[in-house]
Design an enzyme around this catalytic site. Structure first.
Site: not given
Length: 379
Positions: A269, A135, A246, A305-306
């Site tokens: 994160d 991202a 993740h 996914i960010a």
């Protein structure tokens, strides 16, 4: 002040003990009920405070905002999840934004704040690979440059302590060598590097990996990739996002089987949306993101996914209860290992006489009862 519990994490095990706290330090440790206790936590578990080396924000604030009061609010409130030390983490953006962001962290450190201790800045990007950017905003990705990094470090007044770099784009590994020789932990990530390129970067000073499995070349039996480097080279550190999304919990188990007790690092994160009400409009690096019902962040309208909204205490729970990680390896991943990686293990990461009184007390279900940052209660 003396606090006690029947389960205090000392020497890789839970034992009954008392901690005497004075002037922000653990002055002495006694046997359980040796002296009159000011606070008795009964059978709640007492651990070293958690250290999150990779977190972009929470409570609506992002490191890249460059706003002092937002950063102060984050530090004051984050002990609610047991975090006592932190590396505010940047995300790739243009030089003016990154310069303002790192200067803001340095100013807050200099001017004062309360809560979790800022141990430095994690500089994630802009020196990343385009294919594995995740991202990270592609328009701001740049070639690794020692001269440009010096500019950022000057603005940060030396507080950049950890950097994510894609080593295959670091010509002659110049930035890797410069950072490693000047007290900055080099972590490989957002990278298309081969196994061999990863090993060569380690030979030139890289000592960690950024969110292993995510944003890097995967493992194949004839092409081990950067994941293969993380698993094979057992004496370098590796971060993992412990939300079970993740990376599958089975992959987390494999990672810790490779790293053992001493090299795995749990990270969140986390993004600005952490600890915020559901819904809302959020951004990462100037790009819109949306939060799923599982707490994952995605670039809006995509499956990229960010980041996460994971808390450290729940990450520890997932490692132990779902991924089957031994308790000592899981606790070390939140405490001792990040302290060692950052070179602050002479004062943080353990419950030991002479160390900072950074302590988290957890229930059996990993809920936070109390957090002490240098001896001060924050719940």
């Amino acid at each position: 002040m003396i606090i006690q519990s029947e389960r205090v994490w000392i020497g890789g095990q839970f034992i009954p003990a008392q901690l005497e706290i004075s002037d922000g330090k653990i002055e002495r440790i006694y046997g359980y009920q040796k002296k009159a206790a000011d606070v008795d936590y009964g059978t709640d578990r007492m651990l070293p405070g958690f250290i999150d080396v990779h977190t972009h924000g929470a409570y609506g604030f992002d490191t890249n905002d460059g706003e002092p009061e937002g950063l102060r609010e984050w530090m004051k409130r984050i002990p609610e999840e047991g975090v006592t030390s932190i590396l505010p983490t940047t995300v790739t953006q243009m030089p003016d934004v990154l310069t303002k962001a790192v200067a803001n962290v340095a100013a807050v450190i200099e001017e004062g704040y309360e809560g979790a201790e800022i141990l430095g800045i994690h500089f994630e990007g802009p020196y990343l690979d385009m294919q594995y950017k995740g991202a990270q905003p592609p328009e701001a990705i740049a070639e690794p440059s020692v001269e440009q990094f010096k500019m950022y470090q000057e603005a940060a007044k030396g507080w950049i302590k950890y950097i994510t770099v894609s080593p295959e784009h670091d010509k002659d590994l110049a930035l890797t060598r410069y950072c490693a020789q000047n007290g900055v932990v080099v972590s490989m990530g957002h990278s298309s590097a081969t196994y061999e390129e990863g090993v060569l970067a380690i030979a030139n000073g890289a000592s960690s990996m950024t969110h292993v499995y995510n944003g890097m070349t995967g493992f194949l039996h004839r092409a081990p990739g950067l994941v293969g480097t993380a698993l094979r080279v057992r004496d370098i550190y590796g971060e993992v996002i412990g939300d079970g999304h993740h990376s599958h919990v089975a992959a987390l188990n494999v990672f810790f089987q490779s790293k053992g007790c001493d090299r795995g690092i749990l990270i969140t994160d986390s993004l600005r949306a952490k600890h915020c009400p559901p819904g809302g409009n959020y951004q990462l690096g100037g790009h819109d993101i949306e939060i799923s019902k599982e707490g994952l962040a995605y670039l809006r309208g995509t499956q990229t996914i960010a980041g996460s909204t994971l808390s450290m205490n729940m990450g520890l729970k997932i490692l132990v209860e779902k991924a089957g990680i031994p308790m000592d390896a899981a606790i070390n991943a939140c405490t001792r290992n990040p302290a060692r990686c950052l070179g602050v293990d002479k004062r943080k990461g353990c419950l030991c006489a002479g160390y900072d009184a950074d302590i988290v007390v957890l229930t059996n279900d990993y809920e936070v009862v109390q957090t002490y940052c240098c001896g001060k209660a924050f719940l």
